[in-house]
Design a protein around this motif. Structure first.
Motif, PDB file in Angstrom:
ATOM      1  N   VAL A 291       0.839  -1.195   0.000  1.00 22.71           N
ATOM      2  CA  VAL A 291       0.000   0.000   0.000  1.00 22.71           C
ATOM      3  C   VAL A 291       0.875   1.247   0.000  1.00 22.71           C
ATOM      4  O   VAL A 291       1.808   1.371   0.797  1.00 22.71           O
ATOM      5  CB  VAL A 291      -0.954   0.002   1.210  1.00 22.71           C
ATOM      6  CG1 VAL A 291      -1.573   1.381   1.419  1.00 22.71           C
ATOM      7  CG2 VAL A 291      -2.056  -1.031   1.018  1.00 22.71           C
ATOM      8  N   SER A 292       0.586   2.157  -0.916  1.00 23.24           N
ATOM      9  CA  SER A 292       1.288   3.422  -1.178  1.00 23.24           C
ATOM     10  C   SER A 292       2.673   3.220  -1.782  1.00 23.24           C
ATOM     11  O   SER A 292       3.401   4.180  -2.014  1.00 23.24           O
ATOM     12  CB  SER A 292       1.389   4.306   0.074  1.00 23.24           C
ATOM     13  OG  SER A 292       2.547   4.062   0.826  1.00 23.24           O
ATOM     14  N   LYS A 293       3.030   1.949  -2.060  1.00 21.69           N
ATOM     15  CA  LYS A 293       4.353   1.664  -2.628  1.00 21.69           C
ATOM     16  C   LYS A 293       4.261   1.070  -4.034  1.00 21.69           C
ATOM     17  O   LYS A 293       5.272   0.724  -4.635  1.00 21.69           O
ATOM     18  CB  LYS A 293       5.112   0.707  -1.713  1.00 21.69           C
ATOM     19  CG  LYS A 293       5.292   1.249  -0.289  1.00 21.69           C
ATOM     20  CD  LYS A 293       5.810   0.193   0.648  1.00 21.69           C
ATOM     21  CE  LYS A 293       5.786   0.685   2.089  1.00 21.69           C
ATOM     22  NZ  LYS A 293       6.186  -0.362   3.047  1.00 21.69           N
ATOM     23  N   SER A 294       3.048   0.909  -4.537  1.00 24.33           N
ATOM     24  CA  SER A 294       2.861   0.394  -5.886  1.00 24.33           C
ATOM     25  C   SER A 294       1.689   1.140  -6.511  1.00 24.33           C
ATOM     26  O   SER A 294       1.000   1.901  -5.828  1.00 24.33           O
ATOM     27  CB  SER A 294       2.576  -1.115  -5.855  1.00 24.33           C
ATOM     28  OG  SER A 294       1.385  -1.376  -5.145  1.00 24.33           O
ATOM     29  N   GLU A 295       1.446   0.936  -7.785  1.00 31.19           N
ATOM     30  CA  GLU A 295       0.384   1.667  -8.474  1.00 31.19           C
ATOM     31  C   GLU A 295      -0.917   0.871  -8.475  1.00 31.19           C
ATOM     32  O   GLU A 295      -0.925  -0.352  -8.336  1.00 31.19           O
ATOM     33  CB  GLU A 295       0.816   1.975  -9.911  1.00 31.19           C
ATOM     34  CG  GLU A 295       2.028   2.902  -9.979  1.00 31.19           C
ATOM     35  CD  GLU A 295       2.393   3.280 -11.403  1.00 31.19           C
ATOM     36  OE1 GLU A 295       2.101   2.477 -12.322  1.00 31.19           O
ATOM     37  OE2 GLU A 295       2.949   4.368 -11.598  1.00 31.19           O
ATOM     38  N   SER A 296      -2.038   1.591  -8.639  1.00 34.53           N
ATOM     39  CA  SER A 296      -3.342   0.933  -8.750  1.00 34.53           C
ATOM     40  C   SER A 296      -3.869   1.150 -10.159  1.00 34.53           C
ATOM     41  O   SER A 296      -3.272   1.854 -10.970  1.00 34.53           O
ATOM     42  CB  SER A 296      -4.322   1.518  -7.720  1.00 34.53           C
ATOM     43  OG  SER A 296      -4.822   2.773  -8.154  1.00 34.53           O
TER      44      SER A 296
END
Length: 332
Positions: A291-296
């Protein structure tokens, strides 16, 4: 010289991997503030305690892992902001005192593994591709350890480090876990603010007070989130995931729509909060550490426990504002 040598040897021993054996409930519950935490990749008893206290205060550090990483720093800054403290650096003695003052309960408690924790069913392996998930009856946990770690908002690594030699598939086994409190916490939500630049979600009361914070994954360059103000239109636990080929996600070759059944390892996790822009929502994830370290794919992704807390408290019509930090040299 001998004294300096002995001191150096003692320091090396204290910093060695063997120290991990001393990580237990007492070392965490009795931890005191230190101006310098361990290296970011090392579990630190004081950081475990701070993360648990932040989680209890509704200022989520994401996955509790005992490391002063990006999400823990974001939560510490948000907590300091809410309490009117200086936050020029993420971890200060003033913030520590406020946390301990606000949450006097122990950070680590004993927990007896229940029959439901080990009952399953569990997946033998979570498929890497979405197309391979559609045939499964449920996107369950892959092991009791994964399930227990998520139940207490912990990384599996921290759970294992706190319980060396323990078996997580045995009912009645007593283990040490994060004291994250109950699920029935109430949030009087006035509005939600999502920062696309900082990758955060803030919850404000109708009075304007900052009452909760969550690290988030917010869209990507390829598929950005919307801008402006949307509204909540739905909130559903254990959602199905419906893939639309119009999304054209990387790695998905299917030309036809398909549905993936519910479960914590579903692509949208265990909760879906629908927004007033079609196809967009706030949801959970099977990978809390990212979470917050990869893209969605354009939506807003939180840990399953954070989106569960938000989903149980949000109401239809709640405004959700997407904000973006100005570029350097721009107007604020």
């Amino acid at each position: 010289m001998m004294g300096r040598w002995l001191g150096t040897m003692l320091w090396l021993w204290l910093m060695s991997p063997a120290l991990a054996a001393s990580l237990d409930a007492a070392s965490i519950n009795n931890a005191e503030y230190r101006s310098k935490a361990s290296a970011e990749d090392k579990i630190d008893a004081a950081i475990v305690k701070a993360q648990v206290l932040l989680d209890r205060a509704q200022f989520s550090p994401g996955e509790i892992d005992g490391k002063l990483g990006e999400n823990a720093e974001k939560a510490l800054r948000a907590f300091a902001e809410a309490k009117g403290l200086a936050f020029d650096k993420p971890f200060t003695e003033e913030v520590w005192k406020k946390l301990v003052e606000a949450i006097p309960d122990p950070a680590i408690i004993d927990y007896k593994i229940s029959e439901s924790d080990v009952k399953g069913p569990f997946l033998e392996k979570l498929p890497a591709k979405m197309e391979d998930m559609k045939a499964l009856n449920a996107l369950s946990y892959t092991s009791p350890r994964e399930a227990i770690a998520e139940k207490f908002h912990m990384s599996e690594g921290l759970l294992q480090a706190l319980n060396p030699g323990k078996k997580f598939d045995r009912a009645a086994e007593t283990i040490a876990v994060a004291n994250v409190g109950k699920k029935d916490n109430k949030l009087g939500i006035g509005r939600i603010e999502i920062d696309k630049t900082r990758q955060t979600l803030k919850v404000f009361a109708t009075s304007g007070e900052l009452i909760a914070f969550f690290p988030a994954t917010v869209g990507s360059k390829e598929k950005p989130t919307p801008s402006g103000i949307l509204k909540v239109v739905s909130a559903d636990a254990n959602p199905n995931y419906r893939y639309n080929p119009d999304y054209q996600f990387k790695g998905v070759r299917s030309k036809e729509a398909f549905t993936i059944k519910p479960g914590p390892n579903n692509p949208v996790g265990s909760y879906w909060i629908g927004l007033s822009a079609e196809g967009y929502g706030i949801h959970g994830t099977p990978n809390p550490s990212k979470v917050s370290k990869s893209e969605s794919h354009g939506c807003v992704r939180l840990t399953n426990w954070d989106v569960g807390l938000l989903g149980r408290n949000v109401k239809k019509g709640t405004p959700v504002e997407f904000v973006e930090e100005p570029k350097a040299g721009g107007k604020s």
